[in-house]
Enzyme design. Structure first.
Site, PDB file in Angstrom:
ATOM      1  N   HIS A  24      89.829 115.263  74.568  1.00  0.00           N
ATOM      2  CA  HIS A  24      90.221 115.105  73.162  1.00  0.00           C
ATOM      3  C   HIS A  24      89.445 116.052  72.235  1.00  0.00           C
ATOM      4  CE1 HIS A  24      92.862 111.788  73.892  1.00  0.00           C
ATOM      5  NE2 HIS A  24      91.897 111.002  74.373  1.00  0.00           N
ATOM      6  N   ASP A  78      95.368 111.973  82.503  1.00  0.00           N
ATOM      7  CA  ASP A  78      94.834 110.872  81.699  1.00  0.00           C
ATOM      8  C   ASP A  78      95.988 110.192  80.957  1.00  0.00           C
ATOM      9  OD1 ASP A  78      91.901 110.067  80.382  1.00  0.00           O
ATOM     10  OD2 ASP A  78      93.585 109.771  79.009  1.00  0.00           O
ATOM     11  N   HIS A 110      96.150 109.286  78.000  1.00  0.00           N
ATOM     12  CA  HIS A 110      96.281 109.773  76.629  1.00  0.00           C
ATOM     13  C   HIS A 110      96.424 111.293  76.607  1.00  0.00           C
ATOM     14  CE1 HIS A 110      93.957 105.994  76.586  1.00  0.00           C
ATOM     15  NE2 HIS A 110      94.775 105.702  75.594  1.00  0.00           N
ATOM     16  N   ASP A 126      92.771 105.889  83.623  1.00  0.00           N
ATOM     17  CA  ASP A 126      93.324 104.843  82.760  1.00  0.00           C
ATOM     18  C   ASP A 126      94.829 104.697  82.950  1.00  0.00           C
ATOM     19  OD1 ASP A 126      93.566 107.355  81.664  1.00  0.00           O
ATOM     20  OD2 ASP A 126      92.775 106.824  79.690  1.00  0.00           O
TER      21      ASP A 126
END
Length: 352
Positions: free
Chosen positions: A172, A206, A208, A296
């Site tokens: 991120h 991931d 996200h 995740d």
């Protein structure tokens, strides 16, 4: 460039082993809570994530552990802006119990940010309120980046596979902003190093979207970024990760987002992965792979909902291994602590 490494534990079998790069100082970054929609929660990015992975891999017997040398400053600056790095470094001067929670953000991009940035203006380099900075943040973040950089060096020399047990995660973090629990973009630092020697494909699984990695390479063509993730209409970071984001300038066509709807089955996910890989290879076959490994996507993860089982992670690993490319595996998310070690081991052992 040759680098020496200091092993802190070796539990390798006589057969094939994988190098794991990890520095214990990464556990010094202790997060207690976060604020989501005005409510306080225990922070999901806890140091226990590292403990369970290490315990599982050491018991497995197929891994060799190394403490990496500190990543050169120039390798960080090849990805991140100097003013941003100076700000992160300055966090080392904070008191033991001091915490910076950015809460005010620049409201007019036409007005330049005045230096030095202080705790009151930390929002100049941040895009959310869930990612605090403390005295040990810089030390831990730079150690995580060091592991990714060392893994990239090893892969470049050997043509093999290496795993960077990176915490804090990184995908991120953009050139000049932190958020999403990320401060330095570990995968981007590895990819930028490898791009000096050939073309790189980053595959980000991931849950996200890796908004930071996308941003860093969005106008460049030496690195192809591909991400499968929860749909931004519903999932963090919300503003990026749409199919229409294809890159700009030299990077047009070198960015591929595959947003998926809630409860996408692992079998469907893996079909999308194969289709995405075909598109990336049609654009340009890579010389190196960098994997942003977010666990995740596991079943019952508190921050994801794709339902991967250990067997699904093994299948994913086999598909990546079948590409037969020098590969850097970089740890990203994964917040179901009680199953994280098992899931990571299931994925990594397919490469042995």
């Amino acid at each position: 460039m040759p680098t020496s490494y200091t092993p802190f534990a070796s539990h390798a079998s006589k057969g094939s082993v994988m190098r794991v790069y990890y520095d214990p100082v990464q556990k010094n970054h202790v997060l207690t809570h976060e604020i989501i929609s005005g409510k306080r929660f225990r922070h999901h990015e806890k140091r226990a994530r590292i403990d369970v992975i290490l315990r599982q891999l050491k018991a497995s017997g197929g891994f060799e552990f190394h403490i990496p040398e500190r990543v050169p400053t120039e390798a960080i600056l090849a990805v991140h802006d100097e003013a941003y790095v100076r700000f992160l470094e300055s966090s080392s001067t904070l008191g033991k119990d001091e915490v910076i929670w950015p809460y005010v953000f620049p409201c007019d991009t036409r007005v330049p940010v005045r230096e030095p940035v202080t705790r009151l203006t930390a929002g100049a380099f941040c895009f959310d309120v869930g990612t605090p900075i403390m005295a040990d943040t810089w030390q831990a973040a730079s150690a995580a980046a060091s592991g990714a950089y060392a893994a990239a060096q090893f892969v470049k020399r050997s043509g093999g596979v290496a795993y960077a047990l990176a915490r804090p995660p990184g995908h991120h973090a953009s050139a000049s902003m932190f958020g999403g629990y990320c401060y330095l973009n570990n995968a981007a630092i590895a990819a930028r190093y490898l791009s000096q020697y050939g073309h790189v494909l980053i595959v980000d699984f991931d849950f996200h979207h890796g908004n930071g990695t996308q941003s860093i390479f969005y106008d460049r063509d030496e690195v192809f970024y591909m991400s499968l993730h929860g749909h931004p209409q519903l999932e963090y970071p919300y503003f990026t990760g749409w199919e229409t984001e294809r890159g700009i300038d030299d990077g047009v066509g070198f960015n591929l987002n595959i947003p998926l709807t809630p409860r996408t089955a692992a079998s469907t996910y893996l079909k999308h992965l194969e289709q995405g890989l075909a598109l990336a290879y049609a654009k340009r076959e890579p010389d190196f792979l960098v994997m942003s490994c977010g666990f995740d996507v596991a079943d019952n993860d508190p921050l994801g909902h794709f339902g991967f089982s250990p067997e699904d992670f093994r299948t994913l690993g086999k598909k990546i291994k079948a590409l037969s490319k020098p590969t850097v595996l970089v740890q990203e998310g994964g917040y179901l602590v009680e199953r994280l070690g098992v899931n990571v081991e299931a994925f990594l052992t397919t490469f042995l």
